[in-house]
Motif scaffolding. Structure first.
Motif, PDB file in Angstrom:
ATOM      1  N   HIS A 166     -98.456  12.607  17.094  1.00  0.00           N
ATOM      2  CA  HIS A 166     -99.162  13.633  17.857  1.00  0.00           C
ATOM      3  C   HIS A 166     -98.721  13.623  19.306  1.00  0.00           C
ATOM      4  N   ASN A 167     -99.094  14.652  20.001  1.00  0.00           N
ATOM      5  CA  ASN A 167     -98.957  14.716  21.446  1.00  0.00           C
ATOM      6  C   ASN A 167    -100.343  14.778  22.062  1.00  0.00           C
ATOM      7  N   MET A 168    -100.511  14.100  23.182  1.00  0.00           N
ATOM      8  CA  MET A 168    -101.733  14.208  23.978  1.00  0.00           C
ATOM      9  C   MET A 168    -101.324  14.682  25.363  1.00  0.00           C
ATOM     10  N   ILE A 169    -102.010  15.714  25.851  1.00  0.00           N
ATOM     11  CA  ILE A 169    -101.771  16.243  27.189  1.00  0.00           C
ATOM     12  C   ILE A 169    -103.114  16.280  27.899  1.00  0.00           C
ATOM     13  N   MET A 170    -103.163  15.813  29.155  1.00  0.00           N
ATOM     14  CA  MET A 170    -104.453  15.694  29.841  1.00  0.00           C
ATOM     15  C   MET A 170    -104.318  15.985  31.324  1.00  0.00           C
ATOM     16  N   THR A 171    -105.319  16.675  31.856  1.00  0.00           N
ATOM     17  CA  THR A 171    -105.496  16.828  33.293  1.00  0.00           C
ATOM     18  C   THR A 171    -106.899  16.312  33.622  1.00  0.00           C
TER      19      THR A 171
ATOM     20  N   SER B  77    -104.051  14.025  45.155  1.00  0.00           N
ATOM     21  CA  SER B  77    -104.735  15.173  45.747  1.00  0.00           C
ATOM     22  C   SER B  77    -104.203  16.478  45.171  1.00  0.00           C
ATOM     23  N   THR B  78    -102.941  16.472  44.744  1.00  0.00           N
ATOM     24  CA  THR B  78    -102.381  17.629  44.066  1.00  0.00           C
ATOM     25  C   THR B  78    -102.659  17.517  42.571  1.00  0.00           C
ATOM     26  N   ASP B  79    -102.399  18.601  41.843  1.00  0.00           N
ATOM     27  CA  ASP B  79    -102.758  18.687  40.430  1.00  0.00           C
ATOM     28  C   ASP B  79    -101.656  18.072  39.568  1.00  0.00           C
ATOM     29  N   TYR B  80    -102.001  17.020  38.835  1.00  0.00           N
ATOM     30  CA  TYR B  80    -101.035  16.368  37.954  1.00  0.00           C
ATOM     31  C   TYR B  80    -101.448  16.515  36.498  1.00  0.00           C
ATOM     32  N   LEU B  81    -100.457  16.335  35.638  1.00  0.00           N
ATOM     33  CA  LEU B  81    -100.652  16.395  34.197  1.00  0.00           C
ATOM     34  C   LEU B  81    -100.045  15.140  33.590  1.00  0.00           C
ATOM     35  N   ALA B  82    -100.756  14.533  32.638  1.00  0.00           N
ATOM     36  CA  ALA B  82    -100.265  13.360  31.916  1.00  0.00           C
ATOM     37  C   ALA B  82    -100.016  13.737  30.463  1.00  0.00           C
ATOM     38  N   PHE B  83     -98.994  13.130  29.859  1.00  0.00           N
ATOM     39  CA  PHE B  83     -98.762  13.409  28.437  1.00  0.00           C
ATOM     40  C   PHE B  83     -98.204  12.183  27.726  1.00  0.00           C
ATOM     41  N   PHE B  84     -98.386  12.197  26.402  1.00  0.00           N
ATOM     42  CA  PHE B  84     -98.040  11.058  25.547  1.00  0.00           C
ATOM     43  C   PHE B  84     -97.395  11.602  24.281  1.00  0.00           C
TER      44      PHE B  84
END
Length: 286
Positions: free
Chosen positions: A225-230, A126-133
């Motif tokens: 590379h880096n991947m960042i996603m919301t 429910s809160t805002d999260y960020l994923a990264f690789f």
């Protein structure tokens, strides 16, 4: 998996001392070349391993894996991934999302199953999260078992303009990055996969493919590379190197100006070398 269950499991691990989090960590802002950086100064990273760190003989790991999950498990995500608490947390909570197959490698690109697992967690919270690789050694990975990370959305980063509806202009970052805003509403797995593959293709083109990649000779290796996603956007950043020295190194969040360091001396070294110029060297210069 319910958000309340995920958070309660993490909190128990953190309170028991298994998941290390510095309750007194500090966020220190620094402006360099017109870019606003945030240094997260946390003692939780003092013993964090890297690719050269030998494994403890007491660690219990899955076949093929170099990440110990025993005691840190939160639950399975689908049929191919496991969510665990990060042992070395610079956010609260801080999760690792690993492939159940311990032989999948961090220098491989993400596939549709990986993206589906990430999205299932992002859309659960429910809160805002960020994923990264962090793809590959030059992308800032510290372990070879394929894994993604998830944290609550940090404060303002270079990517904040993607959430601003035009109120904030795109910052003048010194490196190439490629991004996509998702349309409002449901995002299909096919769309996630298509977006990632398109951004990775653009990153690979400017990044020169595998020519200088530390994992170039390995089967299935992707361009570092880096991947960042919301839930609202995705960014892919091609990488050329992960570090200048032990103190000055950047993962995906570092490329967005949010840099976690274990000591003030590490932060001072970053400031001495100049963080804007350093990120230019870590990425592909514009």
């Amino acid at each position: 998996m319910e958000e309340s269950f995920i958070l309660s499991k993490f909190n128990r691990l953190q309170q028991s001392g298994l998941a290390l989090y510095d309750e007194n960590q500090q966020i220190i802002e620094h402006n360099d070349g017109g870019l606003q950086f945030q240094f997260c100064l946390t003692s939780a990273l003092a013993k964090k391993p890297n690719l050269q760190t030998p494994h403890s003989t007491n660690d219990e790991r899955r076949d093929g894996s170099d990440i110990s999950t025993t005691g840190f498990e939160i639950g399975e995500i689908g049929n191919a991934h496991l969510l665990i608490a990060n042992k070395f947390c610079w956010a609260k909570p801080h999760f690792l999302l690993l492939t159940s197959d311990g032989y999948r490698r961090q220098y491989e690109s993400l596939n549709d199953t990986d993206l589906q697992a990430i999205w299932s967690i992002l859309s659960t919270m429910s809160t805002d999260y960020l994923a990264f690789f962090n793809c590959g050694q030059d992308g800032g990975c510290s372990r070879l078992h394929k894994h993604m990370q998830l944290i609550p959305m940090p404060g303002a980063t270079f990517a904040s303009f993607l959430d601003s509806d035009g109120e904030i202009s795109e910052p003048e970052v010194p490196f190439q990055w490629f991004y996509h805003r998702f349309d409002t509403g449901d995002v299909s797995l096919q769309h996630l996969t298509d977006v990632y593959n398109k951004l990775l293709s653009q990153a690979t083109e400017v990044g020169g493919g595998l020519s200088e990649n530390a994992h170039a000779s390995l089967p299935g290796a992707a361009c570092p590379h880096n991947m960042i996603m919301t839930q609202r956007w995705m960014i892919v950043v091609p990488r050329r190197r992960a570090a200048i020295n032990k103190a000055v190194a950047a993962n995906a969040l570092g490329m967005l100006g949010y840099i976690a360091v274990a000591t003030k001396e590490e932060m001072d070294e970053w400031i001495r070398t100049g963080p804007t110029g350093t990120l230019k060297e870590f990425g592909v210069s514009k």
